[in-house]
Design a protein around this motif. Sequence first.
Motif, PDB file in Angstrom:
ATOM      1  N   PRO A 258       0.817  -1.214   0.000  1.00 15.33           N
ATOM      2  CA  PRO A 258       0.000   0.000   0.000  1.00 15.33           C
ATOM      3  C   PRO A 258       0.850   1.263   0.000  1.00 15.33           C
ATOM      4  CG  PRO A 258      -0.850  -1.567   1.591  1.00 15.33           C
ATOM      5  CD  PRO A 258       0.453  -2.115   1.117  1.00 15.33           C
ATOM      6  N   LEU A 259       1.916   1.278   0.809  1.00 20.10           N
ATOM      7  CA  LEU A 259       2.850   2.395   0.786  1.00 20.10           C
ATOM      8  C   LEU A 259       4.024   1.955  -0.080  1.00 20.10           C
ATOM      9  CD1 LEU A 259       2.337   4.981   2.462  1.00 20.10           C
ATOM     10  CD2 LEU A 259       4.054   4.181   4.071  1.00 20.10           C
TER      11      LEU A 259
ATOM     12  N   GLN B  52       1.174   6.396  -5.826  1.00 17.90           N
ATOM     13  CA  GLN B  52       1.597   7.456  -4.905  1.00 17.90           C
ATOM     14  C   GLN B  52       0.396   8.052  -4.191  1.00 17.90           C
ATOM     15  OE1 GLN B  52       3.969  10.235  -7.106  1.00 17.90           O
ATOM     16  NE2 GLN B  52       5.793   8.985  -6.981  1.00 17.90           N
ATOM     17  N   ALA B  53      -0.672   8.282  -4.947  1.00 20.18           N
ATOM     18  CA  ALA B  53      -1.883   8.864  -4.361  1.00 20.18           C
ATOM     19  C   ALA B  53      -2.476   7.908  -3.324  1.00 20.18           C
ATOM     20  CB  ALA B  53      -2.901   9.155  -5.461  1.00 20.18           C
ATOM     21  N   ARG B  54      -2.476   6.621  -3.666  1.00 22.17           N
ATOM     22  CA  ARG B  54      -3.031   5.623  -2.751  1.00 22.17           C
ATOM     23  C   ARG B  54      -2.195   5.582  -1.463  1.00 22.17           C
ATOM     24  NH1 ARG B  54      -2.397  -0.411  -4.237  1.00 22.17           N
ATOM     25  NH2 ARG B  54      -2.955  -1.322  -2.239  1.00 22.17           N
ATOM     26  N   GLY B  55      -0.868   5.600  -1.624  1.00 24.84           N
ATOM     27  CA  GLY B  55       0.017   5.588  -0.462  1.00 24.84           C
ATOM     28  C   GLY B  55      -0.215   6.798   0.421  1.00 24.84           C
ATOM     29  N   ALA B  56      -0.382   7.980  -0.220  1.00 27.13           N
ATOM     30  CA  ALA B  56      -0.619   9.205   0.535  1.00 27.13           C
ATOM     31  C   ALA B  56      -1.935   9.108   1.295  1.00 27.13           C
ATOM     32  CB  ALA B  56      -0.634  10.403  -0.412  1.00 27.13           C
TER      33      ALA B  56
ATOM     34  N   LYS C 113      -1.484   6.895   4.354  1.00 31.76           N
ATOM     35  CA  LYS C 113      -0.718   7.628   5.364  1.00 31.76           C
ATOM     36  C   LYS C 113      -1.634   8.615   6.100  1.00 31.76           C
ATOM     37  CE  LYS C 113       4.186   8.746   4.990  1.00 31.76           C
ATOM     38  NZ  LYS C 113       5.180   9.163   3.989  1.00 31.76           N
ATOM     39  N   ALA C 114      -2.430   9.356   5.325  1.00 35.28           N
ATOM     40  CA  ALA C 114      -3.316  10.360   5.914  1.00 35.28           C
ATOM     41  C   ALA C 114      -4.329   9.702   6.847  1.00 35.28           C
ATOM     42  CB  ALA C 114      -4.025  11.140   4.809  1.00 35.28           C
ATOM     43  N   ALA C 115      -4.857   8.537   6.429  1.00 30.92           N
ATOM     44  CA  ALA C 115      -5.863   7.851   7.245  1.00 30.92           C
ATOM     45  C   ALA C 115      -5.253   7.409   8.574  1.00 30.92           C
ATOM     46  CB  ALA C 115      -6.409   6.642   6.487  1.00 30.92           C
ATOM     47  N   ILE C 116      -4.003   6.956   8.525  1.00 27.79           N
ATOM     48  CA  ILE C 116      -3.369   6.485   9.755  1.00 27.79           C
ATOM     49  C   ILE C 116      -3.072   7.650  10.689  1.00 27.79           C
ATOM     50  CG2 ILE C 116      -1.234   5.456  10.647  1.00 27.79           C
ATOM     51  CD1 ILE C 116      -1.358   3.602   8.164  1.00 27.79           C
TER      52      ILE C 116
END
Lengths: 165, 460
Positions: free
Chosen positions: B243-244, B304-308, B311-314
């Motif tokens: 995912p990241l 990249q968008a998915r990883g971001a 990250k934001a959700a966490i």
Amino acid sequence: MSIHLKVNGRDHAIDSDPDTPLLYVLRGDLALNGAKFGCGLGQCGACTVMVDGKAALSCVTPILAVEGRAITTVEGLGTAENPGPMQRGFIEMQAAQCGYCIAGMMMRGQALLQENPKADDRAIREALQFNLCRCGTHMRILQAIHRAGELMQQAGAAPSNPGAG
Amino acid sequence: MRFARVLITILVVILVLAGGGLLLAWKPAIAPIARPDPARFDAALVKRGAQLAAAGDCIACHTTPGGKVFAGGLAVPTPFGTIYSTNITPDEETGIGRWSEAAFIRALRSGVDREGHQLYPAFPYDHFTLVTDDDDRALYAYLMTRQPVRAEAKANDLVFPLGFRPLVAGWKLLYFRQGPFQPDPSKDAAWNRGAYLAEGLAHCGACHTPRNALGAEDRDHPFAGGESEGWVAYAIDGKSPAPLPWDEAALAFYLRHGWHLAHGVARGPMAEVTGNLDGVPDSDIAGIAHYIADRMGPPSPARQARGAGVKAAIVAAGDAGPEQNQAVPAAATEDRGAALYGASCASCHDSRRPLPFGGMNFQLSTAVNAPDPQNIVNVMMYGLPPADGEASAVMPAFGGTLDDDDMVAVLDYLRRTFSTQPAWSGLKKLVADTRSGAHPVTVRPTEGIERSPAHIGAED
């Protein structure tokens, strides 16, 4: 909504949320205090019981997952007056110091010997990987399970798990 | 008459082909030697050999768990039957004690044993062929100074007619390209060092590259993901399901320590790999990470968008405080998967205690986000046994507690809660086959999380 649990051969109807850990029900509702709360994370093994003959960590086992299945706790292995072979092994070898981990150790050992009556030292060590003892009686615990295995072999035809129905 | 002529022609063609094949397959024996005196080998060379053997993960296949080191005998399951690894200790009767250096180098370079027999490519000489003569000499020095162990491996159990070794020569004709490694002058030294190790001795592609029907690696899809001992070896090319997205620093940390905060803990066969990499210098680890990161390429804008987003959700969940994060959904009583997750998984996996001792946040989990759920099934069924005598990540097995239906319920819950990927299909059969052994899984302890001082040459 009540959930039916079969513990040490006896049926119980439990009125709790289905995601309640089995350990809480054993200790809180059924007063079976053999299984201990250690870490609550399934990492220390003090809460080990047997479900359908396999070792299970009751602190991370919700009751809905074990409804109707044969649950055995250390109380199901024998009584103070008439201890079962696993309990006799631990008494003979004086394997307990503080004793907090011992019920879990016995249940893990029982599950192993029921599956593999001739378990050798390596098999016992492997099975006990998830059961921690902080006093340091590991060597005696190993001997106790070996001894329990001998006693079960001697008993021969006697049922190895009198509690489970 | 005409029929007889055709028959004779066919026979002659078959004989010529068979004869040519045998000629191709035939390799001379290399004369046996008396076992070299271990004192004869230079200590520095032996030490370098130890590091190379660690990079090559030799011990993983050439040792049975709990058995004598390098004494072989491990059953290696292949689609073509079971191959038992050989004894590579310097025992003269059952090991490689009578092998000369030249015989050893020939085996690694071209997959032929001292007596001239073709070796099966379960021994990954399609990679080892890239190793230089110099490094082969160091490996030889290391192995010949180990304790000799008398141990005969069981005979291989292969489907007919693969027991006939000369057939391997045909396989080689199709798929084998002999080395050694040729550096790419357009790339820097670190890249070339990494490529030399990753493509050669470390044989990453042996698991991470898909194989064709004849068991050869698919050269058109290097690192596109494969399989090993019942575990998925994830794609480590541009299609990595992490995912990241990985980067060079994350790869280096993971290979060095056996875990990474955003990617999880090495397990199954990879735990052995990272465990052995303890013996490899930092510069080599950095080289492999540099090379693999380059092969992965920069992540696509979509990844990249998915990883971001992950990250934001966490971070948002962290700001809400642990008690918010721990809450089991209100619908838990109706949703069996959610209830099971709440009682069996959340106490560690929602604890926000960091890896390697805390549970993985499943939003970051490659296993939960991967196309194939096999690894997460393996871990639920068998747990992650602890390393021996070292602090390590650990997870209890739930195979004894959760029946097949409950496992499927948890898997469904994980997938729809922690992943944006489509639901998995065929879970019931996958879980049942994993439990019954129809899909065999090798269960190994997780790696100890410290660099072990017991290993040789961990320092640069």
